[in-house]
Design a protein around this motif. Sequence first.
Motif, PDB file in Angstrom:
ATOM      1  N   UNK A  69       9.150  10.346  67.085  1.00 31.74           N
ATOM      2  CA  UNK A  69       8.954  10.806  65.710  1.00 31.74           C
ATOM      3  C   UNK A  69       8.974  12.330  65.661  1.00 31.74           C
ATOM      4  N   UNK A  70       9.540  12.857  64.588  1.00 38.24           N
ATOM      5  CA  UNK A  70       9.703  14.309  64.461  1.00 38.24           C
ATOM      6  C   UNK A  70       8.379  15.040  64.595  1.00 38.24           C
ATOM      7  N   UNK A  71       7.334  14.519  63.973  1.00 42.70           N
ATOM      8  CA  UNK A  71       6.044  15.206  64.019  1.00 42.70           C
ATOM      9  C   UNK A  71       5.461  15.223  65.433  1.00 42.70           C
ATOM     10  N   UNK A  72       5.814  14.224  66.223  1.00 42.82           N
ATOM     11  CA  UNK A  72       5.349  14.207  67.613  1.00 42.82           C
ATOM     12  C   UNK A  72       6.216  15.099  68.490  1.00 42.82           C
ATOM     13  N   UNK A  73       7.532  15.063  68.253  1.00 46.31           N
ATOM     14  CA  UNK A  73       8.443  15.898  69.037  1.00 46.31           C
ATOM     15  C   UNK A  73       8.141  17.378  68.820  1.00 46.31           C
ATOM     16  N   UNK A  74       7.745  17.742  67.594  1.00 48.13           N
ATOM     17  CA  UNK A  74       7.465  19.142  67.267  1.00 48.13           C
ATOM     18  C   UNK A  74       6.228  19.669  67.984  1.00 48.13           C
ATOM     19  N   UNK A  75       5.438  18.782  68.578  1.00 50.65           N
ATOM     20  CA  UNK A  75       4.280  19.216  69.359  1.00 50.65           C
ATOM     21  C   UNK A  75       4.612  19.321  70.841  1.00 50.65           C
ATOM     22  N   UNK A  76       5.847  18.954  71.186  1.00 49.38           N
ATOM     23  CA  UNK A  76       6.293  18.985  72.570  1.00 49.38           C
ATOM     24  C   UNK A  76       7.291  20.112  72.798  1.00 49.38           C
ATOM     25  N   UNK A  77       8.216  20.278  71.835  1.00 52.83           N
ATOM     26  CA  UNK A  77       9.297  21.248  72.015  1.00 52.83           C
ATOM     27  C   UNK A  77       9.488  22.057  70.734  1.00 52.83           C
ATOM     28  N   UNK A  99       4.721  28.509  62.551  1.00 48.60           N
ATOM     29  CA  UNK A  99       4.751  27.809  63.829  1.00 48.60           C
ATOM     30  C   UNK A  99       3.646  26.771  63.969  1.00 48.60           C
ATOM     31  N   UNK A 100       2.608  26.892  63.157  1.00 46.47           N
ATOM     32  CA  UNK A 100       1.493  25.945  63.228  1.00 46.47           C
ATOM     33  C   UNK A 100       1.697  24.722  62.340  1.00 46.47           C
ATOM     34  N   UNK A 101       2.808  24.665  61.602  1.00 48.17           N
ATOM     35  CA  UNK A 101       2.998  23.584  60.638  1.00 48.17           C
ATOM     36  C   UNK A 101       2.912  22.191  61.258  1.00 48.17           C
ATOM     37  N   UNK A 102       3.484  21.949  62.450  1.00 44.22           N
ATOM     38  CA  UNK A 102       3.364  20.597  63.015  1.00 44.22           C
ATOM     39  C   UNK A 102       1.923  20.170  63.258  1.00 44.22           C
ATOM     40  N   UNK A 103       1.025  21.146  63.385  1.00 44.49           N
ATOM     41  CA  UNK A 103      -0.377  20.840  63.657  1.00 44.49           C
ATOM     42  C   UNK A 103      -1.228  20.861  62.389  1.00 44.49           C
ATOM     43  N   UNK A 111      -8.862  27.649  64.079  1.00 47.29           N
ATOM     44  CA  UNK A 111      -8.167  27.551  65.365  1.00 47.29           C
ATOM     45  C   UNK A 111      -6.709  27.949  65.225  1.00 47.29           C
ATOM     46  N   UNK A 112      -6.058  27.490  64.151  1.00 47.54           N
ATOM     47  CA  UNK A 112      -4.665  27.876  63.909  1.00 47.54           C
ATOM     48  C   UNK A 112      -4.536  29.390  63.788  1.00 47.54           C
ATOM     49  N   UNK A 113      -5.438  30.005  63.027  1.00 47.69           N
ATOM     50  CA  UNK A 113      -5.384  31.457  62.831  1.00 47.69           C
ATOM     51  C   UNK A 113      -5.559  32.190  64.158  1.00 47.69           C
ATOM     52  N   UNK A 114      -6.409  31.660  65.022  1.00 43.50           N
ATOM     53  CA  UNK A 114      -6.621  32.287  66.326  1.00 43.50           C
ATOM     54  C   UNK A 114      -5.350  32.195  67.178  1.00 43.50           C
ATOM     55  N   UNK A 115      -4.679  31.062  67.109  1.00 38.45           N
ATOM     56  CA  UNK A 115      -3.436  30.886  67.872  1.00 38.45           C
ATOM     57  C   UNK A 115      -2.355  31.816  67.329  1.00 38.45           C
ATOM     58  N   UNK A 152       3.774  27.718  67.885  1.00 36.32           N
ATOM     59  CA  UNK A 152       3.892  26.258  67.777  1.00 36.32           C
ATOM     60  C   UNK A 152       3.192  25.586  68.949  1.00 36.32           C
ATOM     61  N   UNK A 153       2.989  26.358  70.018  1.00 31.00           N
ATOM     62  CA  UNK A 153       2.158  25.938  71.151  1.00 31.00           C
ATOM     63  C   UNK A 153       2.708  24.686  71.825  1.00 31.00           C
TER      64      UNK A 153
END
Length: 251
Positions: A69-77, A99-103, A111-115, A152-153
């Motif tokens: 799934x796209x939302x899962x792939x976006x957390x990998x690559x 870059x934090x949108x997938x999360x 946490x997003x702001x810190x990243x 995006x981490x």
Amino acid sequence: MITLQGVRKNYSSEVAIGPVDLQIPAGGITALIGPNGAGKSTLLTMIGRLNGMDAGAIEIAGYDVASTRSKDLAKIVSVLRQENHFVTRLTVRQLVGFGRFPHSKGRLTRTDEEIVSRAIDFLDLAPLEGRYLDELSGGQRQRAYVAMVLAQDTAFVLLDEPLNNLDMKHAVQMMKHLRRAAEELGRTIVIVLHDINFAGHYADHICAMKDGAVVEFGVPSEIMTDEVLSRVFDTAVQVVDGPSGPLAVYY
């Protein structure tokens, strides 16, 4: 690890990419090199599922690129394309925040702001984070896009010619940033490069392509030879000893 098995993209009866069988190891920087039209960018965008395959399979860290799934792939690559169509009224921080949108799905947490802040600091963009993109130089804007990708981490980062339109100074700075990202952040970076000497100096592995096929894959010392580079680029290349390693000289 990124694994490609029988990957093929057909453009016409005369033009095709593949079939490609390739294993890109986890960790470090792998550079894709080759002449124009070799298929480097197409291969990269197929790995990132921005370009479809006509045959074969690609796995990233065990995940099937075609079916995940796209939302899962976006957390990998994460992928940075060669064409960046930026919105001029976007600040550097706003861009990196994407870059934090997938999360976060657009609702940034603390946490997003810190990243986001860490990515901005990592690319030395803190003094510019409130500036709009159209107020930046090409090199500064390119750093902002790379910061967005790092925010995006993801463990795997795909970059399509990130040195485009950068002068020598800023190209060197960019490669140093990416080298640090691989070493300090543990990212696996796959990058399309036109400058073989940047690949030889900064990459851990080099994948040489020609006419839609992978013709050589190995560590820089295996690829940076007169014979290999002359064959890949169809021109006479001599590799000489430089002050910090081998250098390819075209003549």
